[in-house]
Design an enzyme around this catalytic site. Structure first.
Site, PDB file in Angstrom:
ATOM      1  N   ASP A  76       0.853  -1.181   0.000  1.00  0.00           N
ATOM      2  CA  ASP A  76       0.000   0.000   0.000  1.00  0.00           C
ATOM      3  C   ASP A  76       0.893   1.236   0.000  1.00  0.00           C
ATOM      4  OD1 ASP A  76      -2.802   1.173   0.427  1.00  0.00           O
ATOM      5  OD2 ASP A  76      -1.651   2.111   2.048  1.00  0.00           O
ATOM      6  N   ASN A  84      -1.698  13.642  -4.460  1.00  0.00           N
ATOM      7  CA  ASN A  84      -2.636  14.067  -5.507  1.00  0.00           C
ATOM      8  C   ASN A  84      -3.252  15.423  -5.171  1.00  0.00           C
ATOM      9  OD1 ASN A  84      -2.384  11.871  -7.252  1.00  0.00           O
ATOM     10  ND2 ASN A  84      -3.996  10.717  -6.234  1.00  0.00           N
ATOM     11  N   HIS A  89      -3.172  15.023  -9.890  1.00  0.00           N
ATOM     12  CA  HIS A  89      -3.179  13.580 -10.191  1.00  0.00           C
ATOM     13  C   HIS A  89      -2.025  13.153 -11.092  1.00  0.00           C
ATOM     14  CE1 HIS A  89      -6.834  12.358  -8.126  1.00  0.00           C
ATOM     15  NE2 HIS A  89      -7.302  13.560  -8.426  1.00  0.00           N
ATOM     16  N   ASP A  93       0.155   9.901 -10.480  1.00  0.00           N
ATOM     17  CA  ASP A  93       0.403   8.910 -11.531  1.00  0.00           C
ATOM     18  C   ASP A  93       1.897   8.686 -11.726  1.00  0.00           C
ATOM     19  OD1 ASP A  93      -2.335   8.746 -11.879  1.00  0.00           O
ATOM     20  OD2 ASP A  93      -2.359   9.804 -13.800  1.00  0.00           O
ATOM     21  N   ASP A 119      -3.910   2.701  -5.198  1.00  0.00           N
ATOM     22  CA  ASP A 119      -2.576   2.852  -4.603  1.00  0.00           C
ATOM     23  C   ASP A 119      -2.103   1.542  -3.980  1.00  0.00           C
ATOM     24  OD1 ASP A 119      -4.267   2.721  -2.420  1.00  0.00           O
ATOM     25  OD2 ASP A 119      -3.424   4.449  -1.393  1.00  0.00           O
ATOM     26  N   ARG A 139      13.553  -4.955   2.075  1.00  0.00           N
ATOM     27  CA  ARG A 139      14.382  -4.328   1.038  1.00  0.00           C
ATOM     28  C   ARG A 139      13.557  -3.330   0.216  1.00  0.00           C
ATOM     29  NH1 ARG A 139      15.846  -8.670  -1.128  1.00  0.00           N
ATOM     30  NH2 ARG A 139      14.598  -8.623  -3.010  1.00  0.00           N
TER      31      ARG A 139
END
Length: 190
Positions: A76, A84, A89, A93, A119, A139
């Protein structure tokens, strides 16, 4: 009885067969292209949810048959809404594309990275026990946190939370995703 003899133009017949074969090849190529598009994310160059589920089903079957370990990482992206809202946006992106590339570079070629929601990403790790899945997650978290993502010459910090679950005998795709999602929320709360 009268016999009607039809003459066949073998040259024309061979041309028609060649034309039809060409059309079949074009149609097969288009079907293959549509299948790839149906399983790829429209924004980032990784699999989409449908592609993930296809590979996850195959991985579960392979794990059940060969008793090999495998895991799913549920990733997540933290703060994408704020990004955003602050930068637009297109910045969000760009961050998603950047993160997808970091994840692809941070796993083996045999692993699968997929974007499964706005996301949210998932990573399938074949032949990975819990310890190696945890190493990979650590990592990736460190790689994202230490990355130099910039949008319009402004460095923007990125972070992710990752939930980890192993593939268990008799699992379903939905069960694996649900466990990994729950683990990700536990990780965020920690």
């Amino acid at each position: 009885m009268d016999r009607v003899v039809h003459s066949v133009d073998t040259g024309a017949l061979m041309e028609e067969i060649a034309r039809l074969r060409g059309q079949v090849a074009q149609l097969e190529s288009r079907v293959e292209q549509l299948d790839v598009e149906a399983h790829r994310d429209a924004l980032v160059p990784v699999a989409n949810r449908r592609g993930l589920l296809r590979h996850l089903d195959l991985l579960i079957a392979r794990c059940n048959r060969h008793h090999t370990p495998a895991a799913l990482l549920f990733v997540d992206v933290d703060g994408l809404k704020a990004l955003n809202d602050s930068f637009g946006h297109s910045a969000g992106d760009a961050a998603l594309v950047y993160l997808a590339q970091l994840m692809v570079e941070g796993v083996r070629q045999t692993d699968l990275v997929a974007r499964i929601g706005g996301d949210e990403f998932a990573i399938l790790l074949d032949h990975a026990d819990e310890a190696s899945a945890m190493d990979t997650a650590d990592r990736l978290v460190n790689s994202v946190a230490g990355s130099d993502f910039a949008y319009r010459d402004q460095r923007l910090p990125l972070s992710v939370a990752i939930g980890i679950t192993g593939i268990e005998p008799g699992d379903t795709s939905e069960a694996v995703l649900e466990r990994a999602d729950q683990e990700m929320y536990r990780e965020k709360a920690a």
